[in-house]
Every structure is written in C-alpha cells, then in structure tokens.
Write an enzyme that holds these catalytic residues in place. Structure first.
Site, PDB file in Angstrom:
ATOM      1  N   ASP A 153      -2.062   1.308   7.146  1.00 58.13           N
ATOM      2  CA  ASP A 153      -1.348   0.976   5.911  1.00 58.13           C
ATOM      3  C   ASP A 153      -0.928  -0.494   5.879  1.00 58.13           C
ATOM      4  OD1 ASP A 153      -0.648   4.025   4.919  1.00 58.13           O
ATOM      5  OD2 ASP A 153      -0.557   3.785   7.096  1.00 58.13           O
ATOM      6  N   GLU A 169      -1.440  -1.330  -4.820  1.00 56.59           N
ATOM      7  CA  GLU A 169      -2.637  -0.545  -5.078  1.00 56.59           C
ATOM      8  C   GLU A 169      -2.392   0.415  -6.240  1.00 56.59           C
ATOM      9  OE1 GLU A 169      -5.582   0.776  -1.882  1.00 56.59           O
ATOM     10  OE2 GLU A 169      -4.430   2.595  -2.296  1.00 56.59           O
ATOM     11  N   ASP A 217       0.882  -1.161   0.000  1.00 55.12           N
ATOM     12  CA  ASP A 217       0.000   0.000   0.000  1.00 55.12           C
ATOM     13  C   ASP A 217       0.926   1.218   0.000  1.00 55.12           C
ATOM     14  OD1 ASP A 217      -2.293   1.654   0.246  1.00 55.12           O
ATOM     15  OD2 ASP A 217      -1.982   1.772   2.401  1.00 55.12           O
TER      16      ASP A 217
END
Length: 172
Positions: free
Chosen positions: A146, A71, A11
């Site tokens: 995160d 992501e 992430d």
C-alpha cells in the site's frame, strides 16, 4: 506555474491506507515520506475511519502538501471490500477537503501507465520503476504494498499535473 510542488499520495483501504509525500522541484523527484495507516479488524468501523482521517490530517499538518492524489474506487467482484475502501477513501478526501487541498483522482490503470508505461503492469514492475525513478532502495518503503501504491499515485500525479492544469485552462 510554480516549479516546486508537494504531493500527498493516498492508496485508500480500511485495513491499510498507503500514504506518501513526494516533492517535485525543477523536474526532479524527491521522495519525502512513505508509510501506512493500519487499523485493526477488531476495531469498530467508526474508530477505524476516525483513525484514518486523523492520521492523514496529521500528515497534512506536518508536511503541508499542495495537493492530494488518490486512487479512484475500482469495483471488483467483492462489493463489501469496495464499500470498505469507499469509506476509507471518503474520509481521506474529507481530510484533504477540510484542509483546502486540491484533490486529484486516478484509476489503477492510469497509475500503472504513468509509472511503468503499461496499464496492466505487475506490482513487481511498478516497484522496480519506482525505485528507478526515485533513486531509492527497498528499505525506503514499508513492507506493505500500500505504501508503494501511494507513492505510485504521487508519481502518476507528478507526471500528469501539467497536462491536467493545461486542460483546465483550456476549459475555462
């Protein structure tokens, strides 16, 4: 197809990059690692990006993942944040690329859909489902969201990889 796979989930973020390692064997999920690469806002941007790259590279060398799931960049209102995240994402992808790791990308909507079954799920719903799917306690994850998000990206890829591989074979 190999029935054992190790996924590095990322992430990306300039201040905090979430990272996770998830093993899948015979359809079972085995979380291996969950953490964050944190850079200080007082550091030069080049040093922050270098730290993210070096830490991810170190994790790749240590855990030897088969692939990297990250992501996709999501543009929101704050373009400065999007640019910062884009740079962190770039060095993360570079770390995978220089280590010859196949890279897969997922939108936040795809990640939530894969983990919760609903693309507009809340952080709380994602955390609940991750604990349920992985059979872990809260203390497995660092406090920062995160790390949870990185594991959600790993689970998303685990759920989508067979489909993506079949689509790739059809296209070839």
């Amino acid at each position: 197809m190999n029935d054992k796979i190790r996924i590095l989930g990322i992430d990306p973020g300039l201040e905090t990059t979430g990272v996770s390692i998830l093993d899948i064997e015979k359809g079972k999920y085995h979380p291996v690692y969950s953490g964050c690469v944190v850079t200080g806002s007082k550091m030069e941007i080049s040093e922050r990006l270098k730290k993210i790259f070096m830490e991810i590279n170190k994790l790749i060398k240590k855990y030897r993942p088969d692939c990297l799931a990250i992501e996709k960049l999501f543009f929101n209102i704050n373009t400065k944040t999007a640019l910062d995240v884009g740079q962190a994402r770039g060095v993360s992808v570079l770390a995978g690329s220089v280590n010859n790791i196949k890279i897969y990308e997922y939108t936040p909507l795809e990640v939530k859909q894969a983990v919760v079954g609903y693309g507009r799920a809340t952080k709380k719903q994602v955390k609940y489902m991750l604990k349920t799917i992985l059979g872990v306690k809260d203390n497995f994850f660092p406090r920062k969201d995160d790390a949870w998000d990185a594991m959600a990206i790993s689970v998303c890829h685990a759920n989508n990889r067979k489909f993506k591989e079949k689509v790739k074979v059809i296209r070839e």
